[in-house]
Design an enzyme around this catalytic site. Structure first.
Site, PDB file in Angstrom:
ATOM      1  N   TYR A  32      -5.459   5.784   3.741  1.00 47.26           N
ATOM      2  CA  TYR A  32      -5.026   5.759   2.347  1.00 47.26           C
ATOM      3  C   TYR A  32      -3.846   4.800   2.256  1.00 47.26           C
ATOM      4  O   TYR A  32      -2.737   5.118   2.697  1.00 47.26           O
ATOM      5  CB  TYR A  32      -4.638   7.166   1.907  1.00 47.26           C
ATOM      6  CG  TYR A  32      -4.328   7.338   0.444  1.00 47.26           C
ATOM      7  CD1 TYR A  32      -4.571   6.331  -0.485  1.00 47.26           C
ATOM      8  CD2 TYR A  32      -3.801   8.533  -0.021  1.00 47.26           C
ATOM      9  CE1 TYR A  32      -4.298   6.510  -1.830  1.00 47.26           C
ATOM     10  CE2 TYR A  32      -3.514   8.728  -1.371  1.00 47.26           C
ATOM     11  CZ  TYR A  32      -3.760   7.713  -2.269  1.00 47.26           C
ATOM     12  OH  TYR A  32      -3.487   7.885  -3.602  1.00 47.26           O
ATOM     13  N   LYS A  48      -9.055   3.565   1.632  1.00 53.91           N
ATOM     14  CA  LYS A  48      -8.834   3.887   0.223  1.00 53.91           C
ATOM     15  C   LYS A  48      -7.649   3.041  -0.226  1.00 53.91           C
ATOM     16  O   LYS A  48      -6.493   3.331   0.100  1.00 53.91           O
ATOM     17  CB  LYS A  48      -8.555   5.377   0.057  1.00 53.91           C
ATOM     18  CG  LYS A  48      -8.249   5.808  -1.368  1.00 53.91           C
ATOM     19  CD  LYS A  48      -7.933   7.299  -1.424  1.00 53.91           C
ATOM     20  CE  LYS A  48      -7.459   7.709  -2.809  1.00 53.91           C
ATOM     21  NZ  LYS A  48      -7.141   9.153  -2.880  1.00 53.91           N
TER      22      LYS A  48
END
Length: 294
Positions: free
Chosen positions: A139, A163
């Site tokens: 992330y 992500k």
């Protein structure tokens, strides 16, 4: 790479809220399982437990474990992704729990420690991805990782996806041109789909999918088909929802989703500080303008 996992990351990944009892009281595992099953039943192919939309930093250790179990109980047939945050020992403990519960991957949050830089974050991530029992989705949100570090981490054999929620789409385009074997996911939800789809990013994470999974799926279908007119039409009423979530540093981000769920008849409680309650009249007006479910 696991093709089932890759296909799911190229779709809509719902980042689930954490339901609370009595306002912002104890975590409500039964309600969480019901919400998960509701989202999966609407056709969402993948769910993330313990993302930012779950107020992960406001959950204690036992609540994080309880959410992993509750989402696993409600997500039969879907790809399950376990968000991991905190100390290395807690991350590894929850990664082992996620593996035992049948999760497909983990999503590693950046460390919250403000006293670090690119090299420290990179060392933290490499140490953990090499010790976890499941493949990792990184992330990338804060911008602390320079482009070269993101490329190095994305190319790690244990990393299956990134992500990407940093606003710098030129950097994302540069990363994607390197031919790294991982799935790039738009981590900034529906409002950034037109821009990221133009780069070839098919999947995106969604908080809206907690409330209206049908609309999140419609956004994905229009972007997948390259139908700009349909994408603009389905996005038009959603953008106000996303703007309110992101306004003022995102202080109402989760509360907007929870308030919208409450208006739909599915109460998941309130938010915990530092999140703030959403302006109810604005949420009500925005939800009222969303199209009726088909």
């Amino acid at each position: 790479m696991n093709q089932h996992l890759a296909q799911a990351l190229n779709g809509v990944v719902a980042v689930l809220v954490a339901p609370f009892r009595h306002g912002s009281g104890p975590f409500d595992a039964d309600r969480c399982t019901a919400l998960t099953a509701r989202v999966i039943g609407a056709g969402i192919p993948a769910v993330t437990a313990l993302g930012n939309t779950a107020e992960v930093y406001q959950l204690d250790g036992s609540e994080r474990e309880a959410m992993l179990r509750a989402v696993a109980d409600g997500s039969d047939g879907a790809v399950r992704i376990a968000g991991l945050a905190g100390s290395a020992s807690e991350v590894l403990r929850n990664a082992d729990l996620a593996a035992s519960l049948g999760y497909d991957a983990v999503m590693l949050h950046e460390p919250a420690d403000p006293l670090t830089d690119d090299s420290g974050v990179r060392a933290y991530i490499i140490d953990l991805v090499e010790r976890m029992p499941l493949p990792t989705v990184l992330y990338v949100r804060s911008g602390r990782l320079i482009t070269g570090a993101v490329a190095e981490l994305a190319a790690h054999p244990a990393v299956v996806g990134v992500k990407y929620a940093v606003p710098d789409l030129a950097a994302l385009q540069e990363l994607m041109s390197d031919g790294i074997d991982c799935v790039w996911v738009n981590g900034a939800a529906e409002s950034r789909v037109p821009a990221t789809a133009g780069l070839g990013v098919r999947g995106f994470t969604s908080g809206l999918a907690n409330v209206r999974p049908d609309l999140a799926l419609a956004v994905h279908a229009a972007a997948r088909d390259g139908d700009a007119a349909a994408l603009a039409e389905v996005l038009e009423p959603i953008l106000a929802f996303e703007r309110l979530r992101n306004r003022d540093g995102g202080r109402h981000n989760v509360a907007v989703v929870k308030q919208a769920l409450r208006l739909s008849g599915f109460d998941v409680g309130d938010v915990r500080p530092p999140s703030l309650p959403a302006p109810g009249d604005e949420v009500e007006a925005i939800v009222a303008k969303l199209p009726e479910p088909a």
